[in-house]
Scaffold this motif. Structure first.
Motif, PDB file in Angstrom:
ATOM      1  N   PRO A 326      93.919  65.000  26.053  1.00  0.00           N
ATOM      2  CA  PRO A 326      93.242  64.265  27.536  1.00  0.00           C
ATOM      3  C   PRO A 326      91.943  64.149  26.181  1.00  0.00           C
ATOM      4  N   VAL A 327      91.525  63.493  25.689  1.00  0.00           N
ATOM      5  CA  VAL A 327      90.904  63.018  25.167  1.00  0.00           C
ATOM      6  C   VAL A 327      88.939  62.360  25.410  1.00  0.00           C
ATOM      7  N   VAL A 328      88.443  62.935  25.096  1.00  0.00           N
ATOM      8  CA  VAL A 328      86.520  63.180  25.361  1.00  0.00           C
ATOM      9  C   VAL A 328      86.088  62.646  23.722  1.00  0.00           C
ATOM     10  N   ALA A 329      85.344  61.165  24.175  1.00  0.00           N
ATOM     11  CA  ALA A 329      85.154  60.642  23.133  1.00  0.00           C
ATOM     12  C   ALA A 329      84.018  59.972  23.591  1.00  0.00           C
ATOM     13  N   THR A 330      83.013  59.546  21.917  1.00  0.00           N
ATOM     14  CA  THR A 330      81.997  58.648  22.423  1.00  0.00           C
ATOM     15  C   THR A 330      82.541  57.033  22.741  1.00  0.00           C
ATOM     16  N   ASP A 331      81.719  56.757  23.738  1.00  0.00           N
ATOM     17  CA  ASP A 331      81.749  55.495  24.426  1.00  0.00           C
ATOM     18  C   ASP A 331      81.235  54.647  23.221  1.00  0.00           C
ATOM     19  N   ALA A 332      82.129  53.963  22.153  1.00  0.00           N
ATOM     20  CA  ALA A 332      81.082  53.012  21.068  1.00  0.00           C
ATOM     21  C   ALA A 332      82.867  52.857  20.042  1.00  0.00           C
ATOM     22  N   GLY A 333      82.757  51.567  19.569  1.00  0.00           N
ATOM     23  CA  GLY A 333      83.303  51.202  19.098  1.00  0.00           C
ATOM     24  C   GLY A 333      84.352  51.191  19.127  1.00  0.00           C
ATOM     25  N   GLY A 334      85.769  51.017  18.570  1.00  0.00           N
ATOM     26  CA  GLY A 334      87.181  50.999  18.300  1.00  0.00           C
ATOM     27  C   GLY A 334      87.768  52.491  19.371  1.00  0.00           C
TER      28      GLY A 334
END
Length: 413
Positions: A326-334
């Protein structure tokens, strides 16, 4: 069909994760490999700083890498700079003329390569396809540090865009940036998502992977992969660990090295945070490694954190998902293109350590939810393949070759 691929400053043979080397290296190598396997012969042209002679290597059937000598204008560093482009463009054209090979199109990667490809297009009268990878106006809009060639880069990006017969965008946000920030003609833009190689990035047991990287205990591993720089949020990953450790034991593994105008400064921030919070046993920094070896780290990790300010695509997130992590990432861009929020990963709107830590904790505290997201992540990643990207690019080349008149521009690089 034969394609000339310009990758001026980033050789596809270099190890991603430090200096100028990153996702673009992976992109060029993987895409050309699958083009070659689909029957499209590819010649990659890259600069070789300080060398006296050209070096050509056959990477596999139908795929060649030509490293062309460029003399530095300053002491030899790890990468060529802007001033070497005219000489590099000369070398590319000389090689093409000398070899008597007829190319159907030239594909530029990044703005530096675009300046050289612009020259190739006009000298050889062939179509030009461009992948920018990152855009300076978009970086500025997201608060990235501006260096002394920022205005030059914006000027050149606009000129390259104006002369390109097609422009490849990896996701919806990059396409929107091209349209709104650079006023790109909509008919030029082609969506071409990146991919992964499932032979490497596929689910597997975490136990053997943890043992292989030297962590065979049960403490959760948070993994950060990429260049160390403020734009990628390396220090933010460390601060997230600090917040997370208020609730549970956890460790952070950073795979990468300093890069960009503030890489060393960001690395110093990371080391200072480790010392300030007594994280010597909880933070491990691993030097960049060959791309394929990363899969072991992805499988060993419990969660992959991608706290970038923005990404044109988000290849690290996709690779992690391919491994079922699982990935936790910024809600931005690609990253929005790759991660389906709440389904295959979690997108964090508030780019703060507490918000990332809360998202990670929500996964670690709920094993049923975690397993379901892991399975969905892997399934979603299956739709992104380099073979599919190559097929789409072949269609783009066929289209620009068939046009009666090449896109013209007011001036030449």
């Amino acid at each position: 069909m034969r394609l000339a691929v310009i990758s001026y400053h980033a050789s596809p043979m270099a190890v991603p994760g430090s200096g100028v080397n990153g996702g673009m290296n992976v992109y060029v190598r993987a895409l050309t490999t699958h083009l070659a396997r689909a029957g499209v012969e590819c010649d990659i042209f890259s600069a070789r700083v300080g060398a006296q002679h050209e070096k050509s290597v056959r990477l596999e059937s139908g795929l060649w890498l030509h490293s062309l000598p460029v003399q530095p204008s300053a002491p030899v560093g790890s990468a060529p700079d802007y001033t070497g482009i005219p000489e590099f463009a000369d070398r590319v054209v000389e090689h093409m003329v000398r070899s008597s090979i007829s190319y159907d199109a030239v594909h530029a990667n990044y703005w530096l390569s675009g300046v050289a490809a612009h020259r190739v297009k006009h000298d050889l009268d062939i179509p030009m396809i461009t992948t920018f990878h990152t855009l300076e106006k978009a970086k500025r809009a997201h608060g990235a540090l501006v260096d002394d060639r920022s205005s030059l880069r914006i000027h050149q990006e606009s000129r390259i865009l104006g002369c390109s017969d097609a422009v490849l965008a990896s996701g919806d946000d990059e396409a929107r940036w091209l349209l709104e920030m650079y006023q790109a003609p909509e008919e030029k833009i082609v969506h071409l998502p990146l991919g992964i190689d499932r032979a490497f990035f596929a689910p597997g047991p975490s136990g053997p992977a943890r043992e292989a990287i030297g962590f065979d205990d049960t403490i959760p591993i948070i993994l950060y992969v990429g260049r160390i720089q403020s734009l990628k949020g390396t220090a933010l990953a460390v601060k997230t660990l600090v917040e997370l450790r208020k609730h549970r034991s956890a460790r952070l593994i950073i795979v990468g090295g300093p890069s960009g105008v503030d890489g060393e400064r960001e690395f110093a921030r990371v080391l200072a945070l480790v010392e300030e919070y007594g994280l010597d046993d909880a933070v491990t920094i691993v030097e960049p490694m060959s791309h394929e070896l990363l899969s072991t780290y992805y499988r060993a990790a419990d969660v992959v954190i991608v706290p970038s300010v923005s990404e044109s695509f988000g290849l690290v997130a996709l690779e992690a998902m391919g491994c079922g992590t699982p990935v936790v990432a910024t809600d931005a861009g690609g990253l929005r293109t790759v991660v389906d929020d709440g389904y295959s990963g979690i997108l964090v709107k508030d780019r703060q350590p507490s918000a990332f830590a809360q998202a990670i904790e929500s996964l670690l505290a709920n094993p049923v939810h975690y397993r379901a997201m892991s399975q969905r992540a892997s399934a979603c990643a299956e739709s992104f393949t380099w073979a599919a990207s190559a097929r789409r690019l072949i269609g783009v080349v066929e289209r620009v070759v068939q046009q009666e008149v090449l896109v013209s521009c007011m001036s030449c690089a």
